[in-house]
Write an enzyme that holds these catalytic residues in place. Structure first.
Site, PDB file in Angstrom:
ATOM      1  N   GLU A 292       0.825  -1.203   0.000  1.00  0.00           N
ATOM      2  CA  GLU A 292       0.000   0.000   0.000  1.00  0.00           C
ATOM      3  C   GLU A 292       0.865   1.261   0.000  1.00  0.00           C
ATOM      4  O   GLU A 292       0.631   2.193  -0.771  1.00  0.00           O
ATOM      5  CB  GLU A 292      -0.916  -0.001   1.227  1.00  0.00           C
ATOM      6  CG  GLU A 292      -1.789   1.229   1.347  1.00  0.00           C
ATOM      7  CD  GLU A 292      -2.849   1.280   0.263  1.00  0.00           C
ATOM      8  OE1 GLU A 292      -3.761   0.457   0.296  1.00  0.00           O
ATOM      9  OE2 GLU A 292      -2.766   2.152  -0.622  1.00  0.00           O
ATOM     10  N   ASP A 296       0.988   4.045  -2.970  1.00  0.00           N
ATOM     11  CA  ASP A 296       0.583   5.433  -2.724  1.00  0.00           C
ATOM     12  C   ASP A 296       1.699   6.417  -3.071  1.00  0.00           C
ATOM     13  O   ASP A 296       1.451   7.477  -3.653  1.00  0.00           O
ATOM     14  CB  ASP A 296       0.181   5.611  -1.251  1.00  0.00           C
ATOM     15  CG  ASP A 296      -1.067   4.809  -0.889  1.00  0.00           C
ATOM     16  OD1 ASP A 296      -1.741   4.319  -1.809  1.00  0.00           O
ATOM     17  OD2 ASP A 296      -1.353   4.669   0.313  1.00  0.00           O
ATOM     18  N   SER A 489      -7.589   2.010  -3.639  1.00  0.00           N
ATOM     19  CA  SER A 489      -6.259   2.438  -3.204  1.00  0.00           C
ATOM     20  C   SER A 489      -5.404   2.936  -4.369  1.00  0.00           C
ATOM     21  O   SER A 489      -4.482   3.709  -4.163  1.00  0.00           O
ATOM     22  CB  SER A 489      -5.501   1.256  -2.590  1.00  0.00           C
ATOM     23  OG  SER A 489      -6.000   0.963  -1.331  1.00  0.00           O
ATOM     24  N   ASP A 531     -18.349  11.576 -17.161  1.00  0.00           N
ATOM     25  CA  ASP A 531     -19.398  10.834 -16.460  1.00  0.00           C
ATOM     26  C   ASP A 531     -19.272   9.342 -16.800  1.00  0.00           C
ATOM     27  O   ASP A 531     -19.142   8.981 -17.968  1.00  0.00           O
ATOM     28  CB  ASP A 531     -20.768  11.368 -16.910  1.00  0.00           C
ATOM     29  CG  ASP A 531     -21.907  10.856 -16.031  1.00  0.00           C
ATOM     30  OD1 ASP A 531     -21.626  10.192 -15.008  1.00  0.00           O
ATOM     31  OD2 ASP A 531     -23.066  11.139 -16.379  1.00  0.00           O
ATOM     32  N   ILE A 532     -19.274   8.494 -15.787  1.00  0.00           N
ATOM     33  CA  ILE A 532     -19.196   7.046 -16.006  1.00  0.00           C
ATOM     34  C   ILE A 532     -20.604   6.483 -15.859  1.00  0.00           C
ATOM     35  O   ILE A 532     -21.264   6.703 -14.831  1.00  0.00           O
ATOM     36  CB  ILE A 532     -18.246   6.374 -14.981  1.00  0.00           C
ATOM     37  CG1 ILE A 532     -16.883   7.079 -14.961  1.00  0.00           C
ATOM     38  CG2 ILE A 532     -18.083   4.878 -15.296  1.00  0.00           C
ATOM     39  CD1 ILE A 532     -16.143   7.143 -16.281  1.00  0.00           C
ATOM     40  N   GLY A 550     -24.934  11.217 -14.576  1.00  0.00           N
ATOM     41  CA  GLY A 550     -24.861  12.078 -13.395  1.00  0.00           C
ATOM     42  C   GLY A 550     -24.190  11.345 -12.244  1.00  0.00           C
ATOM     43  O   GLY A 550     -23.601  10.274 -12.424  1.00  0.00           O
ATOM     44  N   ASP A 552     -23.488   8.978  -9.163  1.00  0.00           N
ATOM     45  CA  ASP A 552     -23.997   7.685  -8.711  1.00  0.00           C
ATOM     46  C   ASP A 552     -23.088   7.158  -7.607  1.00  0.00           C
ATOM     47  O   ASP A 552     -21.917   7.531  -7.531  1.00  0.00           O
ATOM     48  CB  ASP A 552     -24.086   6.692  -9.879  1.00  0.00           C
ATOM     49  CG  ASP A 552     -22.751   6.540 -10.597  1.00  0.00           C
ATOM     50  OD1 ASP A 552     -21.826   5.947 -10.008  1.00  0.00           O
ATOM     51  OD2 ASP A 552     -22.620   7.039 -11.735  1.00  0.00           O
TER      52      ASP A 552
END
Ligand SMILES: *[C@@H]1O[C@H](CO)[C@@H](O)[C@H](O)[C@H]1NC(C)=O
Ligand SMILES: *[C@@H]1O[C@H](CO)[C@@H](O)[C@H](O)[C@H]1NC(C)=O
Ligand SMILES: *[C@@H]1O[C@H](CO)[C@@H](O)[C@H](O)[C@H]1NC(C)=O
Ligand SMILES: *[C@@H]1O[C@H](CO)[C@@H](O)[C@H](O)[C@H]1NC(C)=O
Ligand SMILES: *[C@@H]1O[C@H](CO)[C@@H](O)[C@H](O)[C@H]1NC(C)=O
Ligand SMILES: *[C@@H]1O[C@H](CO)[C@@H](O)[C@H](O)[C@H]1NC(C)=O
Length: 571
Positions: A292, A296, A489, A531-532, A550, A552
């Site tokens: 992690e 990052d 992540s 927008d997905i 829009g 979600d």
């Protein structure tokens, strides 16, 4: 002003003069925690450290100011508070302070102020005294997964006369899993990317993207997909920080390997600075590098080109009951120079923490945001089932701290055209109500949903995530080898880097950095997103929510379009 240490004058009360015991009233209680077993009363002489958070002078006023300065249409937009201004809202009143200190002195307890605004006191006392002070029985609880034990209780009281002066005493009722890292998968050997794939291009949102990005995401893929500039930021005052918990260490040598492979255009020695608290450290033994932490750091240093990046390692020596989540925020509030963006890819399920702890954590994010830091959190990797996948749940499990309205929750997408990643956690808080900046979006989504999932989620809660970014099959370097990881992540440091580069342009023209993002993202910033509209986030034996036109609760407003978001931010 800080740190202030109060050593209470030694009391010379004789027994006869000791005050009579005050009338106690239950402060808070909770149900048995999931996944822990009570192994019996804690030993009377074990010393425990408790914190007392006093009532604030004007948290309602701070909330109004925090929204006002984050709202683009306001005349006060971008006028972040100074610490001194913040303290005026957060500090306890003189009456509150006196009442609480009097109670402690009656009990012969010394306290130390441990928060920048002086609202939080720390006391260290034997369990026997804590039991008496809070009219409770502290017990030893064992985490069934890790075997780690913690001392907690399921209810506690404080004097009835102090209910208006004390918000909470902690850690008391919090049962946060010590290992709160979202899940990923990784593959040890580096896949050969076929030459034909490497050279072929696909078109994404009008931009040419190498076909190899359909298999593996690298920093240059993100630049190509979202139009993120590769030119370095120019502002020395710009900064980005990555939070590290759970003894996850970020390795410099792995970063060098990563930059050499994926950012040949910048110096392979580009690195990050280290900050530590709660006994944190960042050993550089290669075998101790954390998946992690490396992910990052590699996707901030490798994407937010030229932006000063720090790794903040929070150690195990934290006494906030939330694995250091609260300590790191107070640590940053107390700094003279704070990071302008904070990226955190850890989280837990909202149900693990009582309302009082969630509220105090969320208030801390409000404070840091009001000072000008943009706070980004991974939404979680279990779809509607919470931070980790599960099927047994009958109602959806919102994650924390994503339900707090004062941070920006980041979900994940995958593939081309971009679709919601199935693991992308999203839904609605059971604790925090829908904030006004997203109320129209939530109402539209819920109304289009009809009866789907009815009874499984709380339609009056704060919806999350707010935004999303690619989060599938990211290549990272770990212990010198290539690994591939999935998860929110991956999405979070990538999105944090976008915000850091936008801040750079704002600072260059003398404007304020973005600070608390959401009122901007949901208003003028909306035009800065792709927008997905496909994909869903299954969990709890359901297909979860579906991404749609829009906002979600799978992909939020969508993925960033750098130039459009930059323009919306006025840079
Ligand atoms: C609280 O803060 C708000 C916003 O600054 C202010 O209008 C209000 O007067 C304050 N209230 C108190 C009791 O200080
Ligand atoms: C690095 O860590 C491994 C495993 O903890 C240990 O075996 C090794 O001795 C360490 N090497 C150094 C140089 O500290
Ligand atoms: C706050 O900052 C001061 C001065 O830099 C430092 O001495 C103190 O340890 C800090 N406190 C915390 C809790 O980080
Ligand atoms: C639903 O959310 C609201 C906050 O928005 C909360 O007050 C309420 O208790 C929640 N209901 C349930 C059943 O969790
Ligand atoms: C991560 O992606 C790989 C490759 O597509 C896939 O095999 C794996 O199942 C994914 N893991 C999760 C948790 O989605
Ligand atoms: C899962 O859902 C299916 C269809 O809705 C149902 O038939 C099945 O009993 C459910 N399984 C569990 C374990 O709840």
């Amino acid at each position: 002003m800080f740190p202030r240490v109060f050593f209470l004058a030694a009391l010379t009360l004789n027994a006869a003069a000791a005050p009579s015991r005050r009338a106690m009233a239950l402060r808070d209680s909770r149900a048995e925690p999931r996944g822990f077993v009570n192994t019996g009363a804690a030993a009377a002489d074990t010393e425990i450290t408790l914190r007392i958070q006093m009532a604030h002078t004007n948290m309602t006023g701070l909330e109004a100011v925090a929204y006002d300065i984050a709202t683009p249409s306001s005349a006060n937009y971008g006028k972040h508070l100074t610490v001194d201004e913040l303290v005026e809202f957060v500090k306890p009143t003189a009456d509150t302070s006196a009442a609480v200190l009097e109670w402690l002195s009656e009990n012969n307890i010394e306290s130390t102020v441990i928060s920048p605004a002086g609202d939080t006191l720390s006391i260290t006392i034997p369990v026997s005294q804590a039991n008496e002070l809070l009219d409770t029985t502290f017990s030893v609880f064992s985490d069934l997964d890790s075997g780690k034990t913690i001392i907690r209780t399921l209810e506690y009281s404080i004097p009835a006369s102090l209910h208006g002066h004390i918000n909470l005493v902690y850690p008391t009722l919090s049962f946060v899993r010590p290992q709160a890292i979202p899940k990923f998968t990784s593959h040890k050997s580096r896949r050969e990317v076929k030459r034909d794939i490497e050279q072929r291009m696909i078109v994404h949102e009008g931009r040419a993207v190498p076909a190899s990005c359909t298999e593996t995401i690298t920093p240059t893929c993100l630049q190509d997909i979202y139009g993120i500039p590769s030119a370095p930021g120019t502002q020395a005052s710009n900064s980005l920080a990555v939070a590290g918990f759970s003894e996850q260490f970020a390795n410099q040598a792995d970063l060098k390997v990563f930059l050499t492979s994926f950012r040949p255009d910048i110096s392979p020695s580009t690195t990050f600075t280290l900050q530590t608290l709660d006994g944190g450290s960042n050993p550089q033994n290669r075998s101790e590098a954390g998946l992690e932490a490396n992910l990052d750091i590699q996707y901030t240093v490798g994407v937010a080109t030229g932006v000063q990046t720090s790794f903040i390692s929070v150690g195990r020596n934290n006494a906030d009951g939330v694995d250091g989540f609260l300590d790191i925020i107070n640590f940053l509030i107390n700094e003279t120079t704070r990071p302008l963006v904070l990226s955190t890819s850890y989280g837990f399920d909202e149900a693990e923490l009582p309302l009082s702890d969630l509220t105090s954590l969320c208030n801390a994010y409000m404070q840091l945001g009001a000072l000008g830091t943009s706070i980004l959190f991974a939404s979680g990797d279990g779809g509607v089932a919470g931070s980790q996948p599960q099927t047994e749940c009958t109602t959806f499990r919102p994650t924390a701290p994503s339900g707090c309205p004062f941070l920006t929750s980041v979900g994940a997408t995958q593939g081309f055209p971009e679709t919601a990643a199935p693991f992308s956690s999203g839904g609605f808080s059971n604790v925090f109500p829908t904030p006004s900046y997203q109320s129209a979006d939530v109402a539209t989504f819920v109304s289009n949903l009809g009866s789907t999932n009815s009874g499984k989620f709380n339609a009056s809660g704060r919806g999350f995530p707010d935004v999303s970014s690619q989060g599938h099959h990211f290549e990272i370097a770990l212990d010198g080898e290539a690994h591939y990881v999935n998860g929110t992540s991956c999405a979070t440091p990538s999105f944090a880097s976008v915000i850091a580069l936008i801040n750079d342009k704002l600072l260059a023209k003398g404007s304020s950095p973005l600070g608390f993002l959401n009122p901007f993202l949901y208003s003028t910033g909306r035009s800065g997103f792709n927008d997905i509209t496909s994909g869903n986030n299954p969990g709890c034996n359901s297909t979860g929510f579906s991404a749609s036109t829009g906002w979600d609760p799978v992909t939020g407003l969508g993925t960033p379009n750098f130039d459009a978001l930059l323009a919306a931010a006025g840079a």
